[in-house]
Design an enzyme around this catalytic site. Sequence first.
Site, PDB file in Angstrom:
ATOM      1  N   SER A   1      36.760  77.569  83.291  1.00  0.00           N
ATOM      2  CA  SER A   1      37.912  77.226  84.123  1.00  0.00           C
ATOM      3  C   SER A   1      37.450  76.301  85.237  1.00  0.00           C
ATOM      4  CB  SER A   1      38.518  78.487  84.734  1.00  0.00           C
ATOM      5  OG  SER A   1      39.171  79.237  83.740  1.00  0.00           O
TER       6      SER A   1
ATOM      7  N   HIS B   1      50.123  79.374  85.688  1.00  0.00           N
ATOM      8  CA  HIS B   1      49.166  79.886  86.673  1.00  0.00           C
ATOM      9  C   HIS B   1      49.881  80.944  87.509  1.00  0.00           C
ATOM     10  CE1 HIS B   1      45.973  79.939  89.613  1.00  0.00           C
ATOM     11  NE2 HIS B   1      46.793  79.599  90.586  1.00  0.00           N
ATOM     12  N   ASN B   2      49.158  82.011  87.906  1.00  0.00           N
ATOM     13  CA  ASN B   2      49.795  83.078  88.700  1.00  0.00           C
ATOM     14  C   ASN B   2      51.138  83.457  88.088  1.00  0.00           C
ATOM     15  OD1 ASN B   2      47.696  82.978  90.485  1.00  0.00           O
ATOM     16  ND2 ASN B   2      48.797  81.882  92.079  1.00  0.00           N
TER      17      ASN B   2
ATOM     18  N   ASP C   1      46.205  88.712  87.158  1.00  0.00           N
ATOM     19  CA  ASP C   1      45.190  89.039  88.169  1.00  0.00           C
ATOM     20  C   ASP C   1      45.162  90.553  88.325  1.00  0.00           C
ATOM     21  OD1 ASP C   1      44.598  86.455  88.794  1.00  0.00           O
ATOM     22  OD2 ASP C   1      44.769  86.729  90.953  1.00  0.00           O
TER      23      ASP C   1
ATOM     24  N   GLU D   1      48.721  84.184  82.910  1.00  0.00           N
ATOM     25  CA  GLU D   1      47.607  84.693  83.707  1.00  0.00           C
ATOM     26  C   GLU D   1      47.936  86.055  84.303  1.00  0.00           C
ATOM     27  OE1 GLU D   1      44.711  83.231  87.350  1.00  0.00           O
ATOM     28  OE2 GLU D   1      46.795  82.589  87.345  1.00  0.00           O
TER      29      GLU D   1
ATOM     30  N   GLU E   1      42.133  87.524  85.013  1.00  0.00           N
ATOM     31  CA  GLU E   1      41.293  87.425  86.215  1.00  0.00           C
ATOM     32  C   GLU E   1      40.984  88.858  86.618  1.00  0.00           C
ATOM     33  OE1 GLU E   1      39.925  84.731  87.271  1.00  0.00           O
ATOM     34  OE2 GLU E   1      40.919  83.886  85.532  1.00  0.00           O
TER      35      GLU E   1
ATOM     36  N   HIS F   1      48.593  89.074  93.736  1.00  0.00           N
ATOM     37  CA  HIS F   1      47.707  88.012  94.223  1.00  0.00           C
ATOM     38  C   HIS F   1      46.789  88.649  95.266  1.00  0.00           C
ATOM     39  CE1 HIS F   1      46.692  83.855  94.051  1.00  0.00           C
ATOM     40  NE2 HIS F   1      46.695  83.740  95.356  1.00  0.00           N
TER      41      HIS F   1
END
Length: 755
Positions: free
Chosen positions: A519, A304-305, A336, A334, A383, A349
């Site tokens: 998700s 994640h991230n 973003d 991931e 994302e 982020h």
Amino acid sequence: MDPEGSRIQDDPDVKIMMAGSTLRKVKSRSWKKQRHFRLLEDGLTIWYKSRWAGRGHSTFSVTELEAVREGHQSEVLLSIAEEFPANLCFTLVFHGRQGNVDLVAESPEEAQAWIQGVRKLIHKAQTMDEKERLDQWVWDWFQKADKNKDGKMNFKEVRKLLKMMNVDMNEEHALHLFTMADKSDTGSLEIEEFVHFYKILTQRDEVWKVFQDYSGDGEKLMLEELENFLRIEQQEGEQSAQHAKELIDRYEPSETAKKQSAMSLDGFQMYLCSQEGSIFKPEHRHLYQDMSQPLSHYFISSSHNTYLLEDQLRGHSSLEAYIQALKRGCRCVEVDSWDGNDGEPIVYHGHTLTSKILFRDIISTLKEYAFKTSDFPVILSLENHCGVEQQTVMAQHLRQILGDTLLTTLLDGQIPQQLPSPQELKGKILLKAKKIGGLEDCNDETLTDEVSDDEEMANGEAESPTAEDPPAGCLKENGKKSKSKLSRELSDLVVYCKSLHFHGFEHARLHAKCYEMSSFSESKAKRLTKEAGTDFIRYNTRQLSRIYPSGLRTDSSNYNPQDMWNVGCQIVALNFQTAGLEMDLNDGLFRQNNCCGYVLKPDFLRDGDTQFSPDKPEGRQGYRPLRLSIQVISGQQLPKVNQKEGSIVDPLVRVEIYGVPQDQAKEETSHINNNGFNPVWNETLNFIIHTPELALVRFVVEDYDKASRNDFIGQFTLPFMCIQAGYRHIHLLSKDGTAIPPSSLFVNVSISEFT
């Protein structure tokens, strides 16, 4: 005694390293400082200092290094590429979460000598056998303690060394051993004598006792005696005869004993301390599972991230974080993405102060590192916060940089009834993102089925703005048309992982396609697990689901992934940058199957009509609980927690079980005062395991403190199904998940039917 022997020191590259070089250490575009680097005589320690600073210097061991990267292969070196050409630059990459060191040499020849020299030394360190490793460890301690570098140590220095080695020993006993070892009667020990002293010090009564139980003459194990030990204690059954012969060939140091097909106490101890004597079944370390089932039948190691190295508010976004996650076997990363100022999408982020990186640089890093640790597919979870224009730029980068690696078409041209397998998707990168329409109508050029935000709000379907999947591209099957916020080029790259809002298990059962995936935040997933565990399991037999940490975890902490694995969720995403229990469990589950990032789910999580519920494990077909009994015998050379002079650990061992709710349990031994060197517990901890196929077992060693929280010393986590019964060593890992040899626990494990 020089355990390295003279061979490696005679290598021309290593000679240059030992003579020393002035290299620039680079931390940023503005921080580039000259440091004098050299390899010390032990052939393992790299020492460096500033030319100007007084006596301050630093050292690190070659064993801490994982690799050397040549050229501009880090963000820092890329940023100074115009100033220093690639043939002068290299990066030392450390194991675990320790930061890399970027260096610039004064000439290409010098850079090559260090690059090749360090690579040879890493290879040497990685291929040492148990005996060489132990000799090296003893040698390292001798070097550290021999302050005046005269190759000798008097009793006072030896006492100090014992403290450094985590041994608090009665002075009289220590002096007695010292005198026994001081064969030359000089009042000091040379390295050979010190090795002898160390041998007497580390004689392990608990191993000797086991040896005595099977040895007829107390001196050696004859072939048949070793076979008996393997059959009775190690529960090896039929293969024990063949194995006994192999073990003598592999671990017996004495040629005389080998000729007699016998094993000495030294050989026996070496076998028990080796990988074969470890608690982890050797055959489960390799790729042993069926890789030809649908993707939805596997647990998939997921991050994640992925772009963050630290916390989610101010942390550093870095390509290095992707490299580290992929090297750990992560198969779902991931990204973003947000609109950049100059038409180039950026990754960070959103709405925070984390630093920004270019989307295209991440894709280049992915291209280079995706398949270094595992050949099986990587899922790129996008994302997407970009406008249509920069989405199209993203699509162009994905196509151009990844080329054939990116999966852009159906494998056989057929609309799938089930997802393809990891085997069929080897070497491929799959994009997980929103898609216009479905695979069935991918030739349809009209942007139908797209709902606007207001329609979504009116239908009460929108997620909160902080949710992982922005509502911008949510699709509904109601034929309403609206202007698309999705770029057709990006949408076309989505094949088997189309992101979709979740509308409930009943809706999915009636309408969902196998390539559609949703998700869930950890809290939503937890709620569904409690309310409809069996429905969630059935859903997960056909479709992929991704779980991500709550938006409130701004410190990048993690949730316990076990609850999600219990209901068959495949993509349970964790913050790989954050060490601790949760990452220990993730590393533990994926340590099997060649660390390839895919683990086949148990059969009762793959059957679409399953009746299994984690809350009622006894209700399933084939329910067979097991009794796990672990005798914690002793510990070996535990690392010091507190570096303060004279502080020695008071270790205790805790065994923790993670699995279905009924299996969650913890038992611990008492603590041993002042002995991290060779503590002996001889305590037995018992557990009942109701669903062995889902259980993970974690061994934790802590330094007992009655006034405050115990300090962590080391841990090792593995799936219950990978445990070998019998007398076993557990090789401990640091908080970072890296090895800390020769620290270990010695245990006797027995597994039996629970009736």
